[in-house]
Design a protein around this motif. Structure first.
Motif, PDB file in Angstrom:
ATOM      1  N   LYS A   1      -1.305  -4.833  -4.009  1.00 34.45           N
ATOM      2  CA  LYS A   1      -2.037  -5.050  -2.727  1.00 34.45           C
ATOM      3  C   LYS A   1      -3.305  -5.724  -3.167  1.00 34.45           C
TER       4      LYS A   1
ATOM      5  N   SER B   1       0.830  -1.186  -0.018  1.00 41.60           N
ATOM      6  CA  SER B   1      -0.091   0.065   0.031  1.00 41.60           C
ATOM      7  C   SER B   1       0.919   1.342   0.203  1.00 41.60           C
TER       8      SER B   1
ATOM      9  N   ALA C   1       2.322  -0.946  -5.861  1.00 39.83           N
ATOM     10  CA  ALA C   1       1.170  -0.659  -5.232  1.00 39.83           C
ATOM     11  C   ALA C   1      -0.071  -1.580  -5.582  1.00 39.83           C
TER      12      ALA C   1
END
Length: 593
Positions: free
Chosen positions: A410, A393, A407
């Motif tokens: 996630k 995150s 990212a």
């Protein structure tokens, strides 16, 4: 190869249906400049339109829409059936009568004798609409590899279809934009199937047919046969099979009554197709492009192949001013926004100017034999997936970092895997660029994505991602619209159904051996491939777009971009700190966010 359109309605008058289909066909004239036709059923419920690019049986006997003598079935067909002569012989043995030399008539007779089971018997690239006048059903059928597009729109128990979405807009059938398309473009660099830029307009899934019943009910059915699960584990057997099936694919895809040639970039795939095609048809034309920019000049590799063949090589120098002059035409040809296809637009233009109406292309070999960096990077993705999702995150906050795309991880699904490997911008970036929330971006991108499987992060999974996401949504779509904008048919022997079935049976340890891209393909054809071609760094069919777009004032003018985030990114592009594909995506969403 053609363009098709049609409308099925119980509400509209016959004249209204005819007018709408005529407008749709006129919007698709570029893809079928040789002939046009419209069929409307006696009850006025069904109308098929057709724009013809004459490749097989150039006579008026190939006019479409076409029906059998008894008018039991009508068809509007876009594509080529490469095994139509074998099917025709089988059909004649059981009593089918033919009056043309077309593959179109074979589809009709195959359906009349074998029903929907006939769809799985077709080998080729195709999208067609078929109307069974005896039961009132209309079928929309798309090939198993998704080479040819077929879009459809359903509203108020009315079905319309077309080869390009611009036909729906031209006829006023579907005009409302899907507000999510800038999100898809900024993430993927294209609009992923089955989505389009128009609300409720979708693409028929590859290997499916839609059956529209007389009462307005419809079903989508997968007609593809399951692949064999028995692996070939002997290297020599694998090579012999590859050689046999690829030669057979090239041979049958060279069949044409119109001039046919080969795209020759200088890479392994196009070079191999050129050399195999030359053995089947002498004096075959090849088309090559080159540039003043030495980094992108592949003439030494092209010449290594040209010296081995008998046909003429047509070459064209493409410069910055050509890109400037034709950029508006390229954008119009896209049908839907994309960050690819500039190269195909140019080489298709010159192929058509060179007198060709059909060409062979090497699309598919990279996806099948490990030709992309993702085939090596997929293992690292497996290691990363073993880490807690919460770790990823924080990576969205790393402005300018090459690790920012972590990212995506996630999210535990295959779409996130693909976007980590190939995506342009992260959800956080996209939210800033179009002034919305990251939650909305994530919902748009991942709402229907399938869960990732950490045990499958191998080269077979890389092949699946590259084939079903990158090639399907970007390469094939862009090749189709860019080539057909010039009235040129592009054939792809590496996606021949029989060849694909054989490749799927080769054990991964052989298919992706030695961690060298396409080693099995190289070893199979090393006797004809020049070493200069296969023993070189991979380049791909690439243009100097980083330089050309930085010199394009429309793309680099920061004042034309909305929002500080977009202005900042274009500023980075002007400094050489942003890839051209990202800048090109930003350029295309202006005015739509």
């Amino acid at each position: 190869m053609c363009r098709i359109a049609g409308l099925v309605s119980n509400r509209l008058h016959k004249a209204e249906i005819n007018k709408a289909v005529s407008i749709m066909c006129n919007a698709l004239q570029h893809g079928g400049p040789d002939d046009a036709g419209i069929y409307c059923s006696e009850d006025g419920r069904v109308a098929f339109g057709h724009r013809r690019l004459s490749i097989v049986d150039l006579s008026r006997m190939g006019h479409q829409p076409m029906a059998d003598n008894a008018r039991n079935a009508w068809i509007s067909f876009n594509g080529e059936i490469y095994n139509y002569q074998e099917l025709k012989a089988q059909l004649q043995k059981i009593g089918a009568a033919f009056v043309t030399g077309t593959d179109t008539e074979v589809i009709i007779q195959a359906y009349l004798h074998w029903g929907t089971k006939s769809f799985a018997m077709l080998r080729g690239m195709f999208a067609f609409a078929l109307y069974d006048t005896t039961n009132g059903c209309v079928y929309l059928v798309r090939d198993t590899t998704g080479i040819k597009p077929l879009y459809y729109y359903i509203q108020n128990q009315q079905l319309s279809f077309a080869s390009e979405i611009k036909a729906f807009k031209a006829a006023g059938i579907a005009t409302e934009q899907d507000s999510r398309w800038p999100i898809w473009l900024l993430a993927f660099g294209h609009i992923p199937e089955p989505c389009t830029t128009l609300k409720h307009v979708s693409n028929i899934p590859k290997g499916y047919y839609l059956c529209w019943e007389k009462n307005g009910n419809y079903t989508l059915t997968n007609y593809t046969a399951p692949l064999s699960t028995n692996y070939i584990t002997n290297v020599q057997t694998a090579r012999e099979g590859l050689s046999h099936y690829l030669r057979a694919a090239v041979n049958r895809q060279l069949f044409a009554d119109a001039p046919i040639g080969v795209f020759l970039s200088g890479g392994i795939d196009s070079s191999l197709l050129t050399l195999l095609a030359d053995k089947e048809r002498k004096q075959l034309k090849t088309i090559s492009l080159f540039f003043d920019e030495k980094k992108y000049d592949e003439r030494q590799y092209q010449n290594a192949v040209v010296s081995k063949i008998s046909g003429k090589n047509i070459t064209h120098l493409v410069k910055q001013h050509n890109f400037e002059e034709h950029l508006p035409h390229i954008l119009n040809a896209m049908d839907m926004p994309t960050t690819d296809g500039v190269n195909t637009w140019f080489i298709s233009k010159y192929a058509r100017q060179g007198g060709l109406k059909a060409v062979l292309s090497g699309i598919g070999a990279d996806e099948l034999f490990g030709g992309y960096p993702s085939f090596n990077r997929i293992a690292y993705l497996g290691y990363l997936r073993a880490l807690p999702k919460a770790i990823f995150s924080s990576f969205s906050l790393l402005n300018g970092s090459k690790f920012k795309k972590l990212a995506y991880l996630k999210h535990n699904n295959t779409t996130a895997d693909y976007l980590f490997l190939r995506g342009l911008f992260t959800p956080a970036d996209i939210a800033q660029l179009i002034n919305t929330t990251e939650a909305e971006i994530n919902d748009t991108l991942f709402a229907n994505a399938q869960l990732a499987n950490p045990h499958h992060y191998n080269k077979l999974q890389a092949a699946w991602l590259e084939t079903n996401l990158y090639m399907q949504n970007q390469l094939l779509h862009d090749t189709d619209v860019m080539s057909m904008s010039h009235g040129l048919e592009v054939r792809v022997p590496f996606l021949d159904e029989d060849f694909l079935q054989y490749v799927s049976q080769i054990h991964p340890s052989i298919r992706f051996q030695n961690n060298r891209p396409k080693q099995l393909l190289i070893d199979t054809f090393k006797d004809i491939l020049p070493e200069k071609v296969w023993n070189r760094p991979k380049m791909g069919f690439t243009f100097p777009l980083q330089q050309w777009m930085r010199n394009n004032k429309a793309i680099t003018d920061e004042a034309m971009y909305s929002g500080q985030a977009a202005k900042r990114l274009i500023g980075k592009f002007n400094k050489g700190q942003l890839h051209w594909a990202r800048a090109f995506a930003l350029y295309q969403i202006q005015g739509h966010v």
